[in-house]
Design an enzyme around this catalytic site. Structure first.
Site, short mmCIF file in Angstrom:
data_model
loop_
_atom_site.label_atom_id
_atom_site.label_comp_id
_atom_site.label_asym_id
_atom_site.label_seq_id
_atom_site.Cartn_x
_atom_site.Cartn_y
_atom_site.Cartn_z
N SER A 141 0.87 -1.21 -0.09
CA SER A 141 -0.12 -0.11 0.15
C SER A 141 0.90 1.33 -0.07
O SER A 141 1.81 1.22 0.47
CB SER A 141 -0.89 -0.04 1.45
OG SER A 141 -1.56 1.28 1.40
N TYR A 155 -3.33 -0.38 9.55
CA TYR A 155 -3.20 -0.64 8.17
C TYR A 155 -1.74 -0.56 7.70
O TYR A 155 -1.28 -1.31 7.14
CB TYR A 155 -4.03 -0.13 7.53
CG TYR A 155 -4.12 -0.58 5.93
CD1 TYR A 155 -4.98 -1.79 5.61
CD2 TYR A 155 -3.60 0.28 4.84
CE1 TYR A 155 -4.99 -2.09 4.33
CE2 TYR A 155 -3.78 -0.30 3.64
CZ TYR A 155 -4.45 -1.48 3.31
OH TYR A 155 -4.34 -1.70 2.01
#
Length: 246
Positions: A141, A155
């Site tokens: 990500s 995350y």
């Protein structure tokens, strides 16, 4: 003959979004493709039908990758069906946002088990089957490199772990002719983060190009790494993020 003819790929979380696009692109390039899914059996089998309609073989594997044995079982099922494994794409993911002090133990466990432990276990199971030209590609990500707003600490932490893993694997597996790379998508138009969602304009404002990825944008880069063009790329973190990390 296409770039991946004769190759076999396993894509975790391949029933929708980025995973679906990757599975279909690899099949389009000639690979036979297995994919895992957690619950959406109809979608997973729909992807397999598309793969097979294109002349390749497909396999849908139900797997709760947060468990300790599921990743290895998915690898074993792929090898049992196709006789080999050449490309492992670690894509399955989950998103739990919010302030860190509000994160539940369940959210922490699910995030780390899926994004870190399951990836490592899938890699560990795949290594004995990967020969010269084998590929390990994980989906990270842009939050692993830049965190432009609050609420994504859990995350981003989990995706950052994949940077160290990928670099380590490049050294461990290089002598075998196996590459390991990491693709960092930015905001991508999926059910998890639609391009017309509540925060979409804010997310676009952080990009250099002013737009979201399509899932296919990410799949194109994965396909390059999986194919002949990726033979000398290893240990790399490649951003497909419209310039978020520029």
């Amino acid at each position: 003959m296409t770039a991946l003819t004769g190759r076999v790929a396993l894509v975790t979380g391949g029933s929708r979004g980025i995973g679906r696009a990757i599975a279909l692109r690899l099949a389009g390039d000639g690979a036979d493709v297995a994919l895992t899914y957690a619950a959406a059996a109809d979608r997973a089998h729909g992807v397999v039908a598309e793969i097979e309609a294109g002349g390749r073989r497909g396999l849908a594997i139900q797997a709760d990758l947060t468990g300790t044995g599921a990743a290895a079982e998915a690898v074993a099922a792929t090898v049992a069906r196709f006789g080999r494994l050449d490309i492992l794409v670690n894509n399955a993911g989950v998103f739990h946002g919010g302030a860190p002090e509000e994160a539940s133990i369940e959210a922490i466990d699910e995030t780390l088990n899926l994004h870190v432990r399951a990836v490592f276990l899938a890699v560990r199971a795949a290594i004995p089957h990967l020969g010269e030209g084998g590929r390990i590609i994980s989906i990270g990500s842009s939050f692993a490199e830049r965190v432009p707003y609050p609420g994504v600490s859990l995350y981003s932490m989990s995706k950052s772990a994949l940077i160290g893993l990928t670099r380590g694997l490049a050294r461990d597996l290089g002598p075998r002719g196996v590459t390991a790379n990491l693709v960092h998508p930015g905001s991508t138009d999926t059910e998890m983060n639609p391009a017309d969602g509540e925060d979409a304009d804010l997310e676009r404002s952080f990009t250099a190009l002013g737009r979201y990825n399509s899932p296919e944008d990410v799949a194109h880069t994965v396909a390059h790494l999986a194919g002949p063009g990726g033979r000398n790329i290893t240990g790399a973190s490649i951003a497909v993020d419209a310039g978020v990390t520029a």
